[in-house]
Design an enzyme around this catalytic site. Sequence first.
Site, PDB file in Angstrom:
ATOM      1  N   THR A   1       0.828  -1.190   0.000  1.00 25.32           N
ATOM      2  CA  THR A   1       0.000   0.000   0.000  1.00 25.32           C
ATOM      3  C   THR A   1       0.878   1.262   0.000  1.00 25.32           C
ATOM      4  O   THR A   1       2.059   1.170   0.280  1.00 25.32           O
ATOM      5  CB  THR A   1      -0.763  -0.105   1.341  1.00 25.32           C
TER       6      THR A   1
ATOM      7  N   ARG B   1     -12.852  -8.972  -2.106  1.00 23.14           N
ATOM      8  CA  ARG B   1     -12.134  -8.847  -0.826  1.00 23.14           C
ATOM      9  C   ARG B   1     -11.863  -7.370  -0.517  1.00 23.14           C
ATOM     10  O   ARG B   1     -11.410  -6.624  -1.369  1.00 23.14           O
ATOM     11  CB  ARG B   1     -10.813  -9.616  -0.913  1.00 23.14           C
TER      12      ARG B   1
ATOM     13  N   GLY C   1       0.741  -3.608   4.815  1.00 21.56           N
ATOM     14  CA  GLY C   1       1.028  -5.015   5.057  1.00 21.56           C
ATOM     15  C   GLY C   1      -0.201  -5.862   4.819  1.00 21.56           C
ATOM     16  O   GLY C   1      -1.074  -5.488   4.031  1.00 21.56           O
TER      17      GLY C   1
END
Length: 311
Positions: free
Chosen positions: A178, A206, A229
């Site tokens: 990210t 998701r 993460g």
Amino acid sequence: MKANWSIIVHGGAGTWAQEAHAAAVAGVTRAVAEASQLLAAGGSAADAVCAAACILEDDPTFNSGTGSSPNIDGLCEMDACLMLGHELRAGGIANVQRVRNPILVARKVLEETDHALLAGEGANRFARALGFEDYDPTTPASRALYAERIALLRTEGEAWMPRHRALVDKYPALFRGTIGAVALDRHGHLAAATSTGGVLLRLAGRVGDVPIPGAGTYATASGAASATGRGEYCIRTLTTKSVCDRIAAGMSAADAARATLDEVNRLAGPDTGMIVADLAGRVAAVHATEAMPHAFATSEDPSPTASMVAR
Ligand code: GLY
């Protein structure tokens, strides 16, 4: 008006191939340089984190905006969130497709709706209605990576998710992270922005931690944080809310970040990183991964300092 300002950005916690280090450090440095100018001129933390996030989204080195990791169907479904600490308001989008800068759509959710999070087809419709043009965020590199990995997964069977960990260990490029930015402005306001293409080959639909206030993104009157993460870990531990709670209880950005990372490692697992800012103008970067490109600047030291690893 307070004199202090600060900005810190990250380009994703994970294992970064050596040949990508220079581009990653250059990208986070550019984002901090741009945001610093805005903050030094009295601009808002919201404008600063969005400007930084757009630079990182437009840079295919990072997994957000252009170059986002496709899901299992080959589609880029992107998540982003902007949160303003002094108002305790957030705007997020989940699984939005075909926009160039998801963080700007998230900002519109915050500024123009009564909601905190729009997802899927509704988020797409919202983006188009507000004038965000159709944009293909895939790149030749992201399409090639998808074709290679989906073929590999097909030949290795259908137990997709339990194998992600081993797959990621074997192919670090699958788990590019990210991007995020947090800032304190000269008005004493904190803001956090996070944007992601998600994990390569994740199941369609998701939603990760990024657009969920308190998981991947959070800001209060005293602290702001952006996490990176494995999103499921941040959702389970409400990572960024935990950091901000610790700051509200009196910890510095660095102590709160370290204590929260230790807690996430213990409760969930070791894939997380985060950047944090507090009201005193202090910033911190921590990660449990091999690397996390990040950069920061403050009113005391306005030249960007960048590194692949937080010390
Ligand atoms: N932290 C990004 C994600 O899991 O989607």
